[in-house]
Design a protein around this motif. Structure first.
Motif, PDB file in Angstrom:
ATOM      1  N   TRP A  19       0.825  -1.205   0.000  1.00 38.27           N
ATOM      2  CA  TRP A  19       0.000   0.000   0.000  1.00 38.27           C
ATOM      3  C   TRP A  19       0.865   1.263   0.000  1.00 38.27           C
ATOM      4  O   TRP A  19       0.498   2.287  -0.583  1.00 38.27           O
ATOM      5  CB  TRP A  19      -0.928  -0.007   1.221  1.00 38.27           C
ATOM      6  CG  TRP A  19      -2.189  -0.765   0.958  1.00 38.27           C
ATOM      7  CD1 TRP A  19      -2.502  -2.024   1.359  1.00 38.27           C
ATOM      8  CD2 TRP A  19      -3.299  -0.298   0.190  1.00 38.27           C
ATOM      9  NE1 TRP A  19      -3.739  -2.397   0.908  1.00 38.27           N
ATOM     10  CE2 TRP A  19      -4.258  -1.340   0.183  1.00 38.27           C
ATOM     11  CE3 TRP A  19      -3.585   0.880  -0.490  1.00 38.27           C
ATOM     12  CZ2 TRP A  19      -5.475  -1.225  -0.480  1.00 38.27           C
ATOM     13  CZ3 TRP A  19      -4.795   0.998  -1.149  1.00 38.27           C
ATOM     14  CH2 TRP A  19      -5.728  -0.041  -1.139  1.00 38.27           C
ATOM     15  N   GLN A  20       1.999   1.174   0.643  1.00 34.54           N
ATOM     16  CA  GLN A  20       2.912   2.311   0.623  1.00 34.54           C
ATOM     17  C   GLN A  20       3.370   2.619  -0.800  1.00 34.54           C
ATOM     18  O   GLN A  20       3.395   3.783  -1.214  1.00 34.54           O
ATOM     19  CB  GLN A  20       4.124   2.013   1.504  1.00 34.54           C
ATOM     20  CG  GLN A  20       5.173   3.118   1.520  1.00 34.54           C
ATOM     21  CD  GLN A  20       6.410   2.730   2.315  1.00 34.54           C
ATOM     22  OE1 GLN A  20       6.470   1.658   2.896  1.00 34.54           O
ATOM     23  NE2 GLN A  20       7.400   3.593   2.317  1.00 34.54           N
ATOM     24  N   VAL A  21       3.700   1.582  -1.554  1.00 30.28           N
ATOM     25  CA  VAL A  21       4.124   1.784  -2.939  1.00 30.28           C
ATOM     26  C   VAL A  21       2.986   2.363  -3.765  1.00 30.28           C
ATOM     27  O   VAL A  21       3.186   3.277  -4.584  1.00 30.28           O
ATOM     28  CB  VAL A  21       4.626   0.463  -3.539  1.00 30.28           C
ATOM     29  CG1 VAL A  21       4.878   0.603  -5.035  1.00 30.28           C
ATOM     30  CG2 VAL A  21       5.893   0.013  -2.837  1.00 30.28           C
ATOM     31  N   ARG A  22       1.772   1.844  -3.568  1.00 29.06           N
ATOM     32  CA  ARG A  22       0.623   2.365  -4.314  1.00 29.06           C
ATOM     33  C   ARG A  22       0.420   3.855  -4.040  1.00 29.06           C
ATOM     34  O   ARG A  22       0.209   4.651  -4.970  1.00 29.06           O
ATOM     35  CB  ARG A  22      -0.645   1.599  -3.929  1.00 29.06           C
ATOM     36  CG  ARG A  22      -0.659   0.139  -4.349  1.00 29.06           C
ATOM     37  CD  ARG A  22      -1.919  -0.533  -3.834  1.00 29.06           C
ATOM     38  NE  ARG A  22      -1.909  -1.976  -4.064  1.00 29.06           N
ATOM     39  CZ  ARG A  22      -2.815  -2.825  -3.601  1.00 29.06           C
ATOM     40  NH1 ARG A  22      -3.819  -2.349  -2.877  1.00 29.06           N
ATOM     41  NH2 ARG A  22      -2.725  -4.102  -3.862  1.00 29.06           N
ATOM     42  N   ILE A  23       0.483   4.207  -2.775  1.00 31.55           N
ATOM     43  CA  ILE A  23       0.265   5.612  -2.410  1.00 31.55           C
ATOM     44  C   ILE A  23       1.358   6.496  -2.990  1.00 31.55           C
ATOM     45  O   ILE A  23       1.093   7.586  -3.510  1.00 31.55           O
ATOM     46  CB  ILE A  23       0.190   5.749  -0.876  1.00 31.55           C
ATOM     47  CG1 ILE A  23      -1.070   5.041  -0.345  1.00 31.55           C
ATOM     48  CG2 ILE A  23       0.178   7.215  -0.469  1.00 31.55           C
ATOM     49  CD1 ILE A  23      -1.146   4.971   1.169  1.00 31.55           C
ATOM     50  N   LEU A  24       2.614   6.024  -2.920  1.00 27.79           N
ATOM     51  CA  LEU A  24       3.718   6.821  -3.453  1.00 27.79           C
ATOM     52  C   LEU A  24       3.610   7.000  -4.961  1.00 27.79           C
ATOM     53  O   LEU A  24       3.906   8.075  -5.495  1.00 27.79           O
ATOM     54  CB  LEU A  24       5.051   6.165  -3.091  1.00 27.79           C
ATOM     55  CG  LEU A  24       5.481   6.254  -1.621  1.00 27.79           C
ATOM     56  CD1 LEU A  24       6.754   5.450  -1.390  1.00 27.79           C
ATOM     57  CD2 LEU A  24       5.697   7.704  -1.209  1.00 27.79           C
ATOM     58  N   VAL A  25       3.187   5.956  -5.663  1.00 28.85           N
ATOM     59  CA  VAL A  25       3.017   6.061  -7.116  1.00 28.85           C
ATOM     60  C   VAL A  25       1.942   7.090  -7.452  1.00 28.85           C
ATOM     61  O   VAL A  25       2.101   7.915  -8.363  1.00 28.85           O
ATOM     62  CB  VAL A  25       2.674   4.686  -7.719  1.00 28.85           C
ATOM     63  CG1 VAL A  25       2.226   4.826  -9.166  1.00 28.85           C
ATOM     64  CG2 VAL A  25       3.876   3.760  -7.645  1.00 28.85           C
ATOM     65  N   GLY A  85       9.569  -8.563  -6.103  1.00 25.37           N
ATOM     66  CA  GLY A  85       8.841  -9.816  -6.152  1.00 25.37           C
ATOM     67  C   GLY A  85       7.442  -9.659  -6.686  1.00 25.37           C
ATOM     68  O   GLY A  85       6.901 -10.585  -7.285  1.00 25.37           O
ATOM     69  N   SER A  86       6.832  -8.488  -6.506  1.00 21.14           N
ATOM     70  CA  SER A  86       5.490  -8.266  -7.007  1.00 21.14           C
ATOM     71  C   SER A  86       5.550  -7.984  -8.501  1.00 21.14           C
ATOM     72  O   SER A  86       6.344  -7.154  -8.968  1.00 21.14           O
ATOM     73  CB  SER A  86       4.833  -7.090  -6.277  1.00 21.14           C
ATOM     74  OG  SER A  86       3.545  -6.846  -6.784  1.00 21.14           O
ATOM     75  N   ALA A  87       4.698  -8.646  -9.271  1.00 24.12           N
ATOM     76  CA  ALA A  87       4.716  -8.494 -10.726  1.00 24.12           C
ATOM     77  C   ALA A  87       4.320  -7.089 -11.153  1.00 24.12           C
ATOM     78  O   ALA A  87       4.806  -6.577 -12.170  1.00 24.12           O
ATOM     79  CB  ALA A  87       3.787  -9.526 -11.367  1.00 24.12           C
ATOM     80  N   ILE A  88       3.441  -6.465 -10.388  1.00 25.03           N
ATOM     81  CA  ILE A  88       2.957  -5.136 -10.781  1.00 25.03           C
ATOM     82  C   ILE A  88       4.058  -4.090 -10.700  1.00 25.03           C
ATOM     83  O   ILE A  88       3.996  -3.061 -11.383  1.00 25.03           O
ATOM     84  CB  ILE A  88       1.755  -4.736  -9.887  1.00 25.03           C
ATOM     85  CG1 ILE A  88       0.945  -3.607 -10.549  1.00 25.03           C
ATOM     86  CG2 ILE A  88       2.231  -4.313  -8.510  1.00 25.03           C
ATOM     87  CD1 ILE A  88       0.331  -3.978 -11.848  1.00 25.03           C
ATOM     88  N   TYR A  89       5.091  -4.332  -9.896  1.00 28.40           N
ATOM     89  CA  TYR A  89       6.202  -3.390  -9.797  1.00 28.40           C
ATOM     90  C   TYR A  89       6.914  -3.233 -11.138  1.00 28.40           C
ATOM     91  O   TYR A  89       7.477  -2.166 -11.433  1.00 28.40           O
ATOM     92  CB  TYR A  89       7.200  -3.839  -8.736  1.00 28.40           C
ATOM     93  CG  TYR A  89       6.703  -3.730  -7.311  1.00 28.40           C
ATOM     94  CD1 TYR A  89       5.478  -3.144  -7.027  1.00 28.40           C
ATOM     95  CD2 TYR A  89       7.455  -4.215  -6.249  1.00 28.40           C
ATOM     96  CE1 TYR A  89       5.019  -3.044  -5.721  1.00 28.40           C
ATOM     97  CE2 TYR A  89       7.013  -4.121  -4.937  1.00 28.40           C
ATOM     98  CZ  TYR A  89       5.789  -3.543  -4.688  1.00 28.40           C
ATOM     99  OH  TYR A  89       5.328  -3.450  -3.399  1.00 28.40           O
TER     100      TYR A  89
END
Length: 714
Positions: A41-47, A99-103
């Motif tokens: 969720w941190q990555v989502r928010i930062l994006v 590890g996450s594909a969406i990254y």
């Protein structure tokens, strides 16, 4: 006593240990799962934050050329600083928690964000000088993005879209580095050398008009003077006549003017672009050899006149701003820049189409991906449209239309003619006059001292004179903007025209102007070695005369209006833009604050007799006891009030116009360029105009004529 062992007790201990172990492992799993959820969720928010910051820069970036608001600049600066930090932080988080594909999809999008918008490639000139640091950072961030894509183990359409976005992001980031490099001081100086060599006296090669396009060809002409002719295709032999240079990549302003179908607006645009290329010599302290020629005076003084001359200068300064602080020069004024931008937009469109086919991601991941990709594509298309309707693209099309042999044959000529016409119409509707000055800043010292709350100045009394709180309060609360009228430009241009006609050598114009001001205002004789004192004396005297006029109910005429506007503008420059003036900024600030302190003491001792509606005779009575600047200002005001009203305001208007011309003669190139990013200044327009006419010094040395002004003569 013998100890007894019970099987039940052993079983109880065994069960208790097993339960503790299971509880510990369960808590660890929950903790790891919570950590995983929080990182995702941190990555989502930062994006999403990175995307929002890009939208802010795209929307506000084009507006800063005409906006000098402090709040606007603070918001834009915060978004500019935060955009790179957020994108880099997000990429780092993805790398350490891969590890996450969406990254693998999000990482290349962040490279697009790091490429930045076109309109605000650099916030200041210092950012351009750090281009090498940005280049090393680019190599590292692209490597991180490649690693994230590799570790995400994408397959099929997802992998193809990630690669396409990765290429588009790397190219856009590289375009940013290129624009930063071209905006450095050394590159600006280097780019002006061919024009400088071409315009020097004694050059055997001559063209009619100024060069709009074809500097490289001009450089070839110069390099081959006295050397053996080259066999390369398209080279120009030394001594070639101007009439035989058509179709060899060189387009001059006379070509544009003589070409059928080119209207006045297109000619002004091409003339401004050619003058912009020439004026870059001011950054290298190179002289304007053509400034003393009759053709130059014929162009500026006789053909253009006041309003048109300042109009040309405004467009020229817009070209200068774009070349230093944006990407439009690299993206719109070369065929490769347009091709690269079209290719990038196409790659992003294909990648977005492939991502739409992917259904294996979770709902939240898919939603964020669709939003980020869609916004990035819309922004890229929007910026591509702005490039196509920019002044740079328009000049490029006009030159391509004129240079028929190289670019236009038969139907291509007609296509370019239609493109120029359509582009002009679209630009007028969509862009408008983005280079037109909207106003001129004003600051009145008397109003600042006499109309402010006593509590403010009581608090300021406990602070040092040069404290940033006091300076910030004055700048925030007592500076405003008024519309820049054409009558002001015409009046200053007429004064300049008169000064030029009276001079044999334009290099001495500063000395003549300063002597003229002192001859009119003899009270300045003891202060002629300090420009800050001259400005403050004239400013206070003008304010007192204006208060007298209001108290007597006299009408406001043209000279009154111009005197007040220029007086308050010079006071604003002294307070907020001292680096543009030929003086020491710190000394100017201290002199200003000392005068404020004297006025406040007088107001306190007279219990507010210097109020807003007080009679000017009261001011004269209490001010006569003051010393130095305030005494000279009061004496000057008293003598001016004894004159005829028309004569008084005519003298003040001419003094202020001469003072603005005097300050514009000095070459503060770097500071004028910095001002372009914060709304621009009217003094910058005067500086450019005087430079083209060859007036004043070609270096930024401060007030060299001080020692030449005799004291006690007038």
């Amino acid at each position: 006593m013998v100890a007894s062992f019970s099987p039940l007790s052993d079983l109880g201990c065994s069960c208790s240990g097993s339960m503790d172990s299971e509880s510990h492992s369960l808590s660890k799993v929950l903790k790891d799962f919570a950590l995983l959820i929080s990182v995702e969720w941190q990555v989502r928010i930062l994006v999403l934050i990175s995307m929002l910051l890009q939208l802010v820069l795209v929307v506000l970036g084009p507006l800063r050329y005409n906006n000098s608001s402090g709040i606007f600049r603070f918001v834009l600066w915060g978004a500019y600083i935060s955009a790179d930090a957020v994108a880099i932080s997000t990429l780092t988080t993805m790398m350490h928690n891969g590890g996450s594909a969406i990254y693998g999809i999000w990482a290349p999008v962040l490279l697009l964000h790091l490429g930045g918008p076109d309109a605000i490639n650099a916030y200041s000139m210092a950012d351009n000088e750090l281009w090498l640091r940005h280049a090393f950072n680019m190599v590292y961030q692209v490597s991180v993005a490649v690693y994230v894509v590799y570790s995400s183990a994408l397959e099929g359409h997802a992998l193809a879209s990630a690669i396409l976005l990765l290429v588009a992001g790397a190219v856009k980031y590289g375009e940013r580095i290129l624009a930063l490099w071209l905006g450095t001081y050394s590159q600006i100086v280097k780019s002006c050398l061919p024009i400088y060599k071409f315009m020097k006296e004694g050059n055997v090669v001559r063209l009619s008009g100024y060069v709009v396009m074809g500097e490289k060809q001009v450089q070839k002409m110069i390099e081959k003077e006295g050397g053996a002719p080259s066999k390369e295709k398209g080279d120009i032999e030394p001594g070639t006549e101007a009439s035989s240079l058509e179709g060899k990549g060189i387009v001059t302003t006379n070509d544009v003017k003589d070409h059928t179908g080119i209207n006045e607006e297109d000619y002004n645009l091409c003339l401004s672009h050619a003058l912009f290329k020439m004026y870059k010599r001011r950054f290298a302290n190179l002289r304007f050899e053509e400034g003393i020629r009759e053709e130059t005076e014929e162009l500026w003084v006789n053909n253009l006149g006041g309003v048109k001359a300042f109009r040309i200068v405004e467009i020229e300064l817009k070209f200068m701003y774009d070349a230093i602080f944006s990407k439009w020069r690299t993206a719109a004024f070369s065929k490769w820049g347009v091709v690269v931008r079209l290719l990038n937009t196409t790659l992003m469109g294909i990648a977005g189409f492939l991502i739409l086919k992917e259904r294996e991601y979770r709902e939240a991941q898919r939603l964020v991906t669709y939003v980020v990709i869609s916004v990035a594509l819309v922004v890229e298309v929007f910026q591509l449209c702005r490039i196509m309707i920019s002044d740079w693209a328009r000049v490029n099309l006009i030159c391509a239309r004129i240079d028929e042999i190289k670019w236009c044959r038969n139907c291509r000529m007609k296509v370019l003619e239609i493109a120029v016409l359509v582009l002009g119409k679209v630009q007028n509707v969509a862009g408008g006059d983005t280079y037109r000055s909207t106003g001129i800043q004003q600051h009145c010292l008397m109003e600042t001292c006499l109309n402010s709350s006593p509590c403010v100045w009581w608090i300021a009394g406990f602070l040092p004179k040069d404290n940033f709180v006091v300076n910030g309060y004055i700048k925030a609360m007592h500076i405003h903007k008024v519309s820049l009228q054409e009558e002001l430009k015409v009046f200053i241009f007429d004064i300049l025209k008169k000064k030029i006609s009276d001079l044999k050598g334009r290099r001495e114009i500063q000395r003549i102007i300063l002597l003229g001001i002192i001859r009119t205002c003899t009270e300045l004789n003891d202060h002629c070695d300090n420009l800050e004192e001259i400005i403050l004396i004239l400013h206070v005297a003008t304010a007192i005369c204006d208060m007298k006029r209001v108290s007597l109910g006299e009408e406001e005429n043209k000279n009154v209006r111009l005197s007040r506007i220029l007086s308050r503008y010079c006071a604003y420059l002294l307070l907020s833009r001292p680096n543009l003036l030929p003086l020491h900024p710190d000394m100017a600030r201290l002199t200003y604050l000392e005068l404020v302190e004297r006025l406040l003491k007088i107001q306190k001792s007279t219990m507010g007799v210097l109020g807003k509606h007080s009679h000017p005779q009261s001011i004269e009575k209490v001010s006569v006891e003051a010393k130095t600047v305030l005494a000279a200002a009061t004496n000057l005001a008293r003598r001016m009030l004894d004159q005829n009203e028309d004569e008084r305001w005519k003298s003040l208007a001419e003094c202020w116009s001469g003072l603005v011309l005097y300050m514009g003669c000095y070459n503060k190139a770097t500071f004028h360029a910095e001002c372009l990013a914060t709304g621009g200044e009217f003094l910058s327009q005067v500086w450019v105009l005087l430079g083209h006419l060859g007036c004043g010094e070609q270096s930024d040395s401060a007030m060299k004529v001080k020692a030449e002004v005799p004291k006690g003569v007038y």
